[in-house]
Structure formats: C-alpha cells, structure tokens
Design a protein around this motif. Structure first.
Motif, PDB file in Angstrom:
ATOM      1  N   GLY A   1       0.801  -1.226   0.000  1.00 48.18           N
ATOM      2  CA  GLY A   1       0.000   0.000   0.000  1.00 48.18           C
ATOM      3  C   GLY A   1       0.826   1.264   0.000  1.00 48.18           C
ATOM      4  N   LEU A   2       2.142   1.158  -0.224  1.00 51.78           N
ATOM      5  CA  LEU A   2       3.032   2.328  -0.213  1.00 51.78           C
ATOM      6  C   LEU A   2       3.418   2.716  -1.633  1.00 51.78           C
ATOM      7  N   THR A   3       3.403   4.022  -1.898  1.00 53.22           N
ATOM      8  CA  THR A   3       3.946   4.576  -3.138  1.00 53.22           C
ATOM      9  C   THR A   3       4.843   5.747  -2.764  1.00 53.22           C
TER      10      THR A   3
ATOM     11  N   LEU B   1       0.454   6.261   1.702  1.00 51.62           N
ATOM     12  CA  LEU B   1       0.153   4.974   2.321  1.00 51.62           C
ATOM     13  C   LEU B   1      -1.352   4.761   2.306  1.00 51.62           C
ATOM     14  N   ALA B   2      -1.794   3.606   1.813  1.00 51.36           N
ATOM     15  CA  ALA B   2      -3.218   3.266   1.863  1.00 51.36           C
ATOM     16  C   ALA B   2      -3.628   3.026   3.306  1.00 51.36           C
ATOM     17  N   ALA B   3      -4.894   3.291   3.604  1.00 47.77           N
ATOM     18  CA  ALA B   3      -5.397   3.145   4.969  1.00 47.77           C
ATOM     19  C   ALA B   3      -5.074   1.754   5.521  1.00 47.77           C
ATOM     20  N   GLY B   4      -4.503   1.729   6.725  1.00 53.05           N
ATOM     21  CA  GLY B   4      -4.204   0.476   7.399  1.00 53.05           C
ATOM     22  C   GLY B   4      -2.966  -0.250   6.906  1.00 53.05           C
ATOM     23  N   SER B   5      -2.263   0.300   5.939  1.00 48.92           N
ATOM     24  CA  SER B   5      -1.106  -0.408   5.375  1.00 48.92           C
ATOM     25  C   SER B   5       0.123  -0.246   6.256  1.00 48.92           C
TER      26      SER B   5
ATOM     27  N   GLY C   1      -2.919   5.096   9.474  1.00 49.97           N
ATOM     28  CA  GLY C   1      -4.265   4.993   9.996  1.00 49.97           C
ATOM     29  C   GLY C   1      -5.216   5.119   8.816  1.00 49.97           C
ATOM     30  N   PRO C   2      -5.708   6.330   8.518  1.00 51.68           N
ATOM     31  CA  PRO C   2      -6.426   6.550   7.255  1.00 51.68           C
ATOM     32  C   PRO C   2      -5.420   6.651   6.108  1.00 51.68           C
ATOM     33  N   ASP C   3      -5.941   6.888   4.888  1.00 50.69           N
ATOM     34  CA  ASP C   3      -5.024   7.184   3.782  1.00 50.69           C
ATOM     35  C   ASP C   3      -4.119   8.335   4.195  1.00 50.69           C
ATOM     36  N   THR C   4      -2.820   8.198   3.941  1.00 48.10           N
ATOM     37  CA  THR C   4      -1.837   9.151   4.474  1.00 48.10           C
ATOM     38  C   THR C   4      -0.844   9.554   3.399  1.00 48.10           C
ATOM     39  N   ARG C   5      -0.470  10.822   3.439  1.00 45.90           N
ATOM     40  CA  ARG C   5       0.577  11.365   2.563  1.00 45.90           C
ATOM     41  C   ARG C   5       1.605  12.047   3.459  1.00 45.90           C
ATOM     42  N   LEU C   6       2.880  11.749   3.245  1.00 44.95           N
ATOM     43  CA  LEU C   6       3.923  12.369   4.050  1.00 44.95           C
ATOM     44  C   LEU C   6       5.140  12.684   3.191  1.00 44.95           C
TER      45      LEU C   6
END
Length: 314
Positions: A157-159, A187-191, A239-244
C-alpha cells in the motif's frame, strides 16, 4: 536546555512544532514553517520547510508572492493540489501541478515570483523547501528546471515518489549538490511498510494528510518529526489514507547565515546581497522578473547586530 518548540521523545527523536507565517506579507497565504526552528536549523542540506493548505480559493487570489531574490540555495516546489505559476529573471515561465518538481538553483543570484494562475483549481496545497548549497557550489550560475516525470517506488500500500536523491534503488533526475533525499510517500489506509535508509543520513518526516505511526511514533499533520542519524530502516503504518514527506541527507557540516531569502557565510555577504536587491534598478546579480502584475518585495532592514554563521543546530 529547554526547547519550547521541540519535544524530545524517549527514543531521542524530536517533534518540532510549526510556526504560522503569512507568505508574501501580512495578508498573504498562511503557511506553517517547521524549518528553520529555534533549535534545529537543518536536516541534511534541507534548511527551510513551509507547508500550506488545503486552502479553498473561492473568492481568494490564492498565492501572490511578488518578485524577490535568492542566493546560495535551491528552491524545491511541490504541490499536492492546485497550480502555481513560476516566473524568474532567467525568463522562465512555468506552471507547476501536483506530481511535478520545480527546481530553481539560485547560486550567485536569481529573482522569481509565484502566483496562482488566472485559471485554477478550487484548492491549493503543497510544500516549499530550500536546500543550502555547499561552499564549493554556492556561486554557480542560476538555473531553473522542471521535472514532470519522477521515479516511483511501490510496495503493497506504499507509493514513494523521489523528488531529490535516491531511495530503494530509484534515483531522481534532479541535481543535488550534497548527498540528499526528498520523497513524497503515500500509504493506503491500514497499510504497513518499511523503507531502507542510509545510516550516515539524518532524517525527518512531515505528515501532509492523514495520520501515521512512524518509527513507532504517532504523527499527524503539522509538526516535523526529526529522526536523527543511524537508521537503516524506517517502519511506517497508516491509519487513514496518508501522505507524508520524507527528508534526509548527510549532516551539513558547514556553518551558514540564513537571513530573509539568502543563504550566505557571513554578515557582509548578506548585507551586500540585500544592497544589490535594493539597488536592482541599476542592474546587478538578480535580474528582472517580467510579467508579474504587482510590486517587487522589498528587503527588510538589516538587524542592528551582526549576523553570525551557525551550524545545523542552535
């Protein structure tokens, strides 16, 4: 030493709270600035980090940053949503959109403006970064490059999109003057995922959207999580869909002076650059930005005490 803008965890990392700043003046777009902070000035050669948005632009002019000068650094512009129109004294006219990298190397001197174009999306969100140039390269001729295609790494779930430097075998085409890394990670939620790191680099993470656990530390949008050196891996859990944003680099050994839009080595160099900007009608290193519908940004007064070169921490 008591550090009011950074909380130190038992693991030795720092959580650096951001400060609100009006970009381009008191009525400008509000951004959150986490570098430089009161006690930590740099992560590798990364010396400046503003995050902004999401800002809804209904009835708002959006970003309006008039022509202003730079020396001794690179600017890195990265958007999550919206558009920005870049103009500079080299004659560049370039619109940037999400997923594209605008890289401007100031070197010996350049000026530029940034604005929301007349036709634009409803939301603007992004980050602005600076990279300090090492002494050997800080007076290179100015340049501007847009990189519309950047390498991407995927795992479950990571790009990860690599803006600068190299990550997991993927190398950005952007030119670095010191060993450096800048990557946007979604990161996709929960990944869950793990990224390889270089132990000789120091690293920091800024969550842009969502919420994640980074190296076992919960992080949300706003503060910068400084991770230090000596890590060979970074564990991430969304947690939820995340961008960092993941920033890293070889610790910058040189002492620098950062004042206004300049990165130099001593007070006199900064004072001379300021004077050159104030006297730009007579020529000088900063050139002219053509086409921006508004005034240049004047330089603030020099401080009453001499500026002192400092290292990456204060």
């Amino acid at each position: 030493m008591n550090n009011p803008d950074a909380a130190v965890s038992p693991a030795g990392v720092e959580i650096i709270e951001g400060a609100p700043v009006a970009l381009g003046g008191p009525r400008g777009l509000e951004v959150t600035r986490t570098l430089p902070s009161k006690h930590r000035r740099m992560v590798g050669a990364w010396c400046f980090l503003d995050a902004y948005g999401p800002h809804r632009l209904d009835g708002s002019p959006g970003m309006r940053v008039g022509p202003h000068p730079h020396i001794g650094l690179q600017t890195v512009s990265w958007l999550v949503a919206g558009e920005i129109l870049h103009r500079d004294s080299l004659g560049s006219l370039q619109e940037i959109r999400p997923g594209q990298l605008n890289l401007m190397t100031a070197g010996a001197g350049i000026s530029h403006s940034e604005e929301t174009p007349a036709t634009h999306s409803d939301v603007l969100q992004g980050i602005q970064l600076w990279v300090a140039l090492p002494d050997a390269d800080r007076n290179v001729p100015p340049s501007f490059t847009q990189h519309a295609r950047l390498p991407v790494v995927t795992e479950g779930g990571l790009t990860a999109t690599i803006l600068m430097g190299e990550l997991a075998g993927a190398l950005s085409p952007a030119r670095c003057h010191t060993p450096l890394l800048g990557a946007e990670v979604t990161l996709a939620a929960g990944s869950r995922a793990a990224l390889p790191l270089r132990p000789d680099f120091e690293y920091a993470v800024l969550v842009i959207d969502g919420a994640a656990t980074v190296a076992d530390i919960p992080v949300q949008p706003g503060p910068l999580l400084y991770l230090g050196e000596g890590r060979s891996e970074l564990r991430l859990e969304a947690g939820p869909d995340t961008r960092l944003m993941l920033l890293g680099g070889e610790p910058f050994a040189e002492q620098i002076v950062m004042w206004w839009n300049f990165v130099g080595r001593d007070h006199d160099e900064i004072a001379a650059a300021r004077q050159a900007w104030e006297n730009r009608a007579g020529g000088g290193p900063f050139g002219t930005v053509l086409g921006y519908d508004g005034p240049d940004i004047p330089a603030p007064p020099m401080p009453i005490t001499r500026l002192v070169a400092r290292g990456r921490t204060r």
